[in-house]
Design an enzyme around this catalytic site. Structure first.
Site, PDB file in Angstrom:
ATOM      1  CD  GLU A  85      -1.423   1.030  16.512  1.00  0.00           C
ATOM      2  OE1 GLU A  85      -0.988   1.607  17.509  1.00  0.00           O
ATOM      3  OE2 GLU A  85      -1.800   1.630  15.490  1.00  0.00           O
ATOM      4  N   GLY A 131       2.590  -4.520   8.998  1.00  0.00           N
ATOM      5  CA  GLY A 131       2.698  -3.067   9.158  1.00  0.00           C
ATOM      6  C   GLY A 131       1.547  -2.302   8.560  1.00  0.00           C
ATOM      7  CB  THR A 132      -1.294  -2.654   6.836  1.00  0.00           C
ATOM      8  OG1 THR A 132      -2.416  -1.872   6.414  1.00  0.00           O
ATOM      9  CG2 THR A 132      -1.675  -4.117   6.879  1.00  0.00           C
ATOM     10  CB  SER A 133      -4.160   0.541  10.383  1.00  0.00           C
ATOM     11  OG  SER A 133      -4.442   1.097   9.108  1.00  0.00           O
ATOM     12  CD  GLN A 142      -2.449  -1.125   2.778  1.00  0.00           C
ATOM     13  OE1 GLN A 142      -3.452  -0.446   2.970  1.00  0.00           O
ATOM     14  NE2 GLN A 142      -1.882  -1.830   3.736  1.00  0.00           N
ATOM     15  CG  HIS A 190      -2.739   2.609  -1.914  1.00  0.00           C
ATOM     16  ND1 HIS A 190      -2.632   2.436  -0.552  1.00  0.00           N
ATOM     17  CD2 HIS A 190      -3.870   1.957  -2.283  1.00  0.00           C
ATOM     18  CE1 HIS A 190      -3.660   1.725  -0.124  1.00  0.00           C
ATOM     19  NE2 HIS A 190      -4.428   1.421  -1.153  1.00  0.00           N
ATOM     20  CB  CYS A 220       0.350  19.726 -22.624  1.00  0.00           C
ATOM     21  SG  CYS A 220      -0.349  19.272 -21.025  1.00  0.00           S
TER      22      CYS A 220
HETATM   23  C1  BV8 Z   1     -11.574   2.691  -3.711  1.00  0.00           C
HETATM   24  C2  BV8 Z   1      -1.967   6.893  -1.270  1.00  0.00           C
HETATM   25  C3  BV8 Z   1     -13.377   2.461  -5.222  1.00  0.00           C
HETATM   26  C4  BV8 Z   1      -2.154   8.353  -0.961  1.00  0.00           C
HETATM   27  C5  BV8 Z   1      -3.620   5.772   0.132  1.00  0.00           C
HETATM   28  C6  BV8 Z   1     -15.021  -0.326   1.990  1.00  0.00           C
HETATM   29  C7  BV8 Z   1     -15.203  -0.110   3.353  1.00  0.00           C
HETATM   30  C8  BV8 Z   1     -14.881   1.115   3.927  1.00  0.00           C
HETATM   31  C9  BV8 Z   1     -14.364   2.156   3.136  1.00  0.00           C
HETATM   32  C10 BV8 Z   1     -14.182   1.939   1.800  1.00  0.00           C
HETATM   33  C11 BV8 Z   1     -14.509   0.713   1.232  1.00  0.00           C
HETATM   34  N1  BV8 Z   1     -14.219   0.774  -0.089  1.00  0.00           N
HETATM   35  C12 BV8 Z   1     -13.738   2.006  -0.398  1.00  0.00           C
HETATM   36  C13 BV8 Z   1     -13.720   2.746   0.739  1.00  0.00           C
HETATM   37  C14 BV8 Z   1     -13.272   4.133   0.837  1.00  0.00           C
HETATM   38  C15 BV8 Z   1     -11.763   4.236   1.112  1.00  0.00           C
HETATM   39  C16 BV8 Z   1     -11.406   3.639   2.453  1.00  0.00           C
HETATM   40  O1  BV8 Z   1     -10.856   2.551   2.531  1.00  0.00           O
HETATM   41  N2  BV8 Z   1     -11.719   4.365   3.510  1.00  0.00           N
HETATM   42  C17 BV8 Z   1     -11.454   3.852   4.855  1.00  0.00           C
HETATM   43  C18 BV8 Z   1     -10.195   4.507   5.391  1.00  0.00           C
HETATM   44  C19 BV8 Z   1     -12.645   4.176   5.713  1.00  0.00           C
HETATM   45  N3  BV8 Z   1     -11.005   3.575   0.067  1.00  0.00           N
HETATM   46  C20 BV8 Z   1     -10.773   4.200  -1.101  1.00  0.00           C
HETATM   47  O2  BV8 Z   1     -11.224   5.305  -1.353  1.00  0.00           O
HETATM   48  C21 BV8 Z   1      -9.929   3.467  -2.119  1.00  0.00           C
HETATM   49  N4  BV8 Z   1     -10.575   3.536  -3.401  1.00  0.00           N
HETATM   50  O3  BV8 Z   1     -12.015   1.887  -2.960  1.00  0.00           O
HETATM   51  O4  BV8 Z   1     -12.061   2.888  -5.003  1.00  0.00           O
HETATM   52  C22 BV8 Z   1     -14.208   3.670  -4.926  1.00  0.00           C
HETATM   53  C23 BV8 Z   1     -14.310   4.641  -5.899  1.00  0.00           C
HETATM   54  C24 BV8 Z   1     -15.112   5.753  -5.646  1.00  0.00           C
HETATM   55  C25 BV8 Z   1     -15.793   5.893  -4.427  1.00  0.00           C
HETATM   56  C26 BV8 Z   1     -15.644   4.920  -3.421  1.00  0.00           C
HETATM   57  C27 BV8 Z   1     -14.830   3.804  -3.678  1.00  0.00           C
HETATM   58  C28 BV8 Z   1      -8.561   4.121  -2.268  1.00  0.00           C
HETATM   59  C29 BV8 Z   1      -7.734   3.916  -1.038  1.00  0.00           C
HETATM   60  C30 BV8 Z   1      -6.285   4.378  -1.305  1.00  0.00           C
HETATM   61  C31 BV8 Z   1      -6.000   5.656  -0.559  1.00  0.00           C
HETATM   62  N5  BV8 Z   1      -4.574   6.037  -0.728  1.00  0.00           N
HETATM   63  N6  BV8 Z   1      -2.340   6.093  -0.109  1.00  0.00           N
HETATM   64  C32 BV8 Z   1      -1.103   8.855  -0.015  1.00  0.00           C
HETATM   65  O5  BV8 Z   1      -0.234   8.073   0.422  1.00  0.00           O
HETATM   66  O6  BV8 Z   1      -1.146  10.068   0.260  1.00  0.00           O
HETATM   67  S1  BV8 Z   1      -3.966   4.903   1.553  1.00  0.00           S
HETATM   68  C33 BV8 Z   1      -2.896   5.482   2.792  1.00  0.00           C
HETATM   69  O7  BV8 Z   1      -3.522   5.246   4.033  1.00  0.00           O
HETATM   70  C34 BV8 Z   1      -1.617   4.700   2.880  1.00  0.00           C
HETATM   71  O8  BV8 Z   1      -1.188   4.257   1.639  1.00  0.00           O
HETATM   72  C35 BV8 Z   1      -1.914   3.543   3.824  1.00  0.00           C
HETATM   73  O9  BV8 Z   1      -2.100   2.354   3.125  1.00  0.00           O
HETATM   74  C36 BV8 Z   1      -3.259   3.902   4.383  1.00  0.00           C
HETATM   75  C37 BV8 Z   1      -3.298   3.842   5.874  1.00  0.00           C
HETATM   76  O10 BV8 Z   1      -2.267   4.767   6.395  1.00  0.00           O
HETATM   77  P1  BV8 Z   1      -1.390   4.365   7.733  1.00  0.00           P
HETATM   78  O11 BV8 Z   1      -2.332   4.142   8.854  1.00  0.00           O
HETATM   79  O12 BV8 Z   1      -0.194   5.201   7.972  1.00  0.00           O
HETATM   80  O13 BV8 Z   1      -0.753   3.103   7.307  1.00  0.00           O
HETATM   81  P2  BV8 Z   1      -1.314   1.801   7.674  1.00  0.00           P
HETATM   82  O14 BV8 Z   1      -2.799   1.742   7.518  1.00  0.00           O
HETATM   83  O15 BV8 Z   1      -0.567   0.921   6.840  1.00  0.00           O
HETATM   84  O16 BV8 Z   1      -1.047   1.733   9.307  1.00  0.00           O
HETATM   85  C38 BV8 Z   1       0.261   1.756   9.843  1.00  0.00           C
HETATM   86  C39 BV8 Z   1       0.265   0.554  10.781  1.00  0.00           C
HETATM   87  O17 BV8 Z   1       1.600   0.186  11.018  1.00  0.00           O
HETATM   88  C40 BV8 Z   1      -0.357   0.880  12.146  1.00  0.00           C
HETATM   89  O18 BV8 Z   1      -1.286  -0.109  12.492  1.00  0.00           O
HETATM   90  C41 BV8 Z   1       0.853   0.882  13.107  1.00  0.00           C
HETATM   91  O19 BV8 Z   1       0.524   0.318  14.365  1.00  0.00           O
HETATM   92  C42 BV8 Z   1       1.806  -0.029  12.403  1.00  0.00           C
HETATM   93  N7  BV8 Z   1       3.223   0.252  12.633  1.00  0.00           N
HETATM   94  C43 BV8 Z   1       3.824   1.440  12.867  1.00  0.00           C
HETATM   95  N8  BV8 Z   1       5.173   1.251  12.969  1.00  0.00           N
HETATM   96  C44 BV8 Z   1       5.393  -0.075  12.802  1.00  0.00           C
HETATM   97  C45 BV8 Z   1       4.161  -0.715  12.588  1.00  0.00           C
HETATM   98  N9  BV8 Z   1       4.052  -2.046  12.380  1.00  0.00           N
HETATM   99  C46 BV8 Z   1       5.197  -2.767  12.394  1.00  0.00           C
HETATM  100  N10 BV8 Z   1       6.422  -2.232  12.598  1.00  0.00           N
HETATM  101  C47 BV8 Z   1       6.555  -0.896  12.806  1.00  0.00           C
HETATM  102  N11 BV8 Z   1       7.785  -0.372  13.006  1.00  0.00           N
HETATM  103 ZN    ZN Z   2       0.632  17.356 -20.253  1.00  0.00          ZN
END
Ligand code: BV8
Ligand code: ZN
Length: 257
Positions: A226, A198-200, A111, A129, A161
């Site tokens: 976590e 490493g993903t929530s 991701q 992503h 462009c």
């Molecule tokens: C889509 C790029 C169709 C941008 C990112 C179904 C159910 C609910 C919601 C939805 C659903 N379907 C669609 C949705 C809406 C939405 C969504 O999921 N919303 C949720 C949040 C409620 N999804 C979308 O919109 C997706 N598109 O489905 O298209 C569509 C079309 C039109 C209308 C509707 C749907 C697109 C999702 C992509 C978004 N872009 N990234 C950017 O980077 O700026 S996602 C972005 O957030 C990151 O890439 C990451 O993947 C995500 C979460 O961020 P973080 O929390 O930082 O990361 P992560 O989740 O990985 O968590 C970190 C974890 O690591 C923590 O748990 C922490 O404890 C742990 N950690 C920390 N340190 C360590 C560790 N673990 C191990 N070792 C360590 N050292």
């Molecule tokens: Zn262009």
């Protein structure tokens, strides 16, 4: 070694890897955290403290304020330039090599938009992503990879462009690339071991793969700092930094097979 990394859990994961025919690993921002990359939710400090990343990472925010959004992404891109792959990234490269050496399949889905997996040596990474290094023209669609210093204007302009360029990432509300989804779906449908690292596990559709793998009868393992919504459903859940847990699992897996 953090208290929750108990050797039995690590050993059982290593045994699953040693026996698996087809492994899928999905990574989130937690895998890059130990490279100094702020995770999505704690990416906000200083200037950006007053913005919600969920707000900024949307087409609406870009339409309303392309300067603000492209400044945020350019700042994240520039601070990534001093980030190196960490032992967790490197362990995943070696685990893939090990599984493939003995005729198994290993698919890495991420991701993350930082391309640290590729910098570590992982190939064929499925980037759900997109990438913060690629910047796409909003008009002619030309993509330019940007590895240099900060942009001089915001939004940056297309060399061909002159239209505004945006980061080549998938924003909330945008669909993921069909190719990435098809490749990920296929790998998940045949895997017998699924590693969520490493993903929530709250962002969809990425978060859905673990459930599909489980439905298909795969063993599911979580390595995360976590608990997440997945933790209660997996076969083994290790709460530890991935940069510590993955190298230890690799050592154990190499000793077994
Ligand atoms: C889509 C790029 C169709 C941008 C990112 C179904 C159910 C609910 C919601 C939805 C659903 N379907 C669609 C949705 C809406 C939405 C969504 O999921 N919303 C949720 C949040 C409620 N999804 C979308 O919109 C997706 N598109 O489905 O298209 C569509 C079309 C039109 C209308 C509707 C749907 C697109 C999702 C992509 C978004 N872009 N990234 C950017 O980077 O700026 S996602 C972005 O957030 C990151 O890439 C990451 O993947 C995500 C979460 O961020 P973080 O929390 O930082 O990361 P992560 O989740 O990985 O968590 C970190 C974890 O690591 C923590 O748990 C922490 O404890 C742990 N950690 C920390 N340190 C360590 C560790 N673990 C191990 N070792 C360590 N050292
Ligand atoms: Zn262009």
């Amino acid at each position: 070694m953090t208290q929750s990394m108990n050797p039995e859990e690590l050993n059982s994961i290593a045994k699953m890897i040693a026996k698996a025919e087809s492994v899928v690993a999905i990574t989130g921002a937690g895998v890059s955290a130990e490279s100094g990359v702020p995770t999505f939710r704690d990416a906000q400090e200083g200037l950006w403290a007053k913005y919600d990343p969920m707000e900024l990472a949307t087409p609406g925010a870009f339409a309303r304020d392309p300067e603000l959004v492209t400044r945020w992404y350019d700042e994240r891109r520039c601070r990534l330039q001093s980030c190196e792959p960490n032992p967790g990234h490197l362990a995943l490269v070696k685990l893939a090599e090990r599984v493939r050496e003995r005729g198994g399949r290993f698919t890495l889905i991420t991701q993350n938009v930082d391309r640290l997996h590729q910098a570590a040596g992982s190939d064929d990474v499925i980037e759900l992503h997109g990438s913060i290094w690629d910047w796409r023209c909003t008009s002619c669609g030309m993509v330019q990879e940007e590895r240099g210093g900060p942009f001089s204007e915001f939004p940056p302009r297309c060399d061909s462009c002159g239209a505004a360029r945006r980061p080549g990432v998938v924003w909330f509300g945008e669909s993921l690339s069909e190719d990435a989804m098809d490749r990920a779906d296929e790998a998940v449908s045949v895997c017998d071991l699924f590693l969520s690292i490493g993903t929530s596990a709250v962002v969809h559709p990425a978060a859905g793969f673990a459930y599909s793998a489980r439905m298909n009868g795969a063993r599911v393992v979580e390595i995360n700092l976590e608990p997440t919504p997945l933790s209660g459903l997996v076969d083994v859940s290790v709460q530890a930094p991935s940069g510590e847990a993955l190298p230890r699992i690799l050592d154990l897996a190499l000793a077994i097979s």
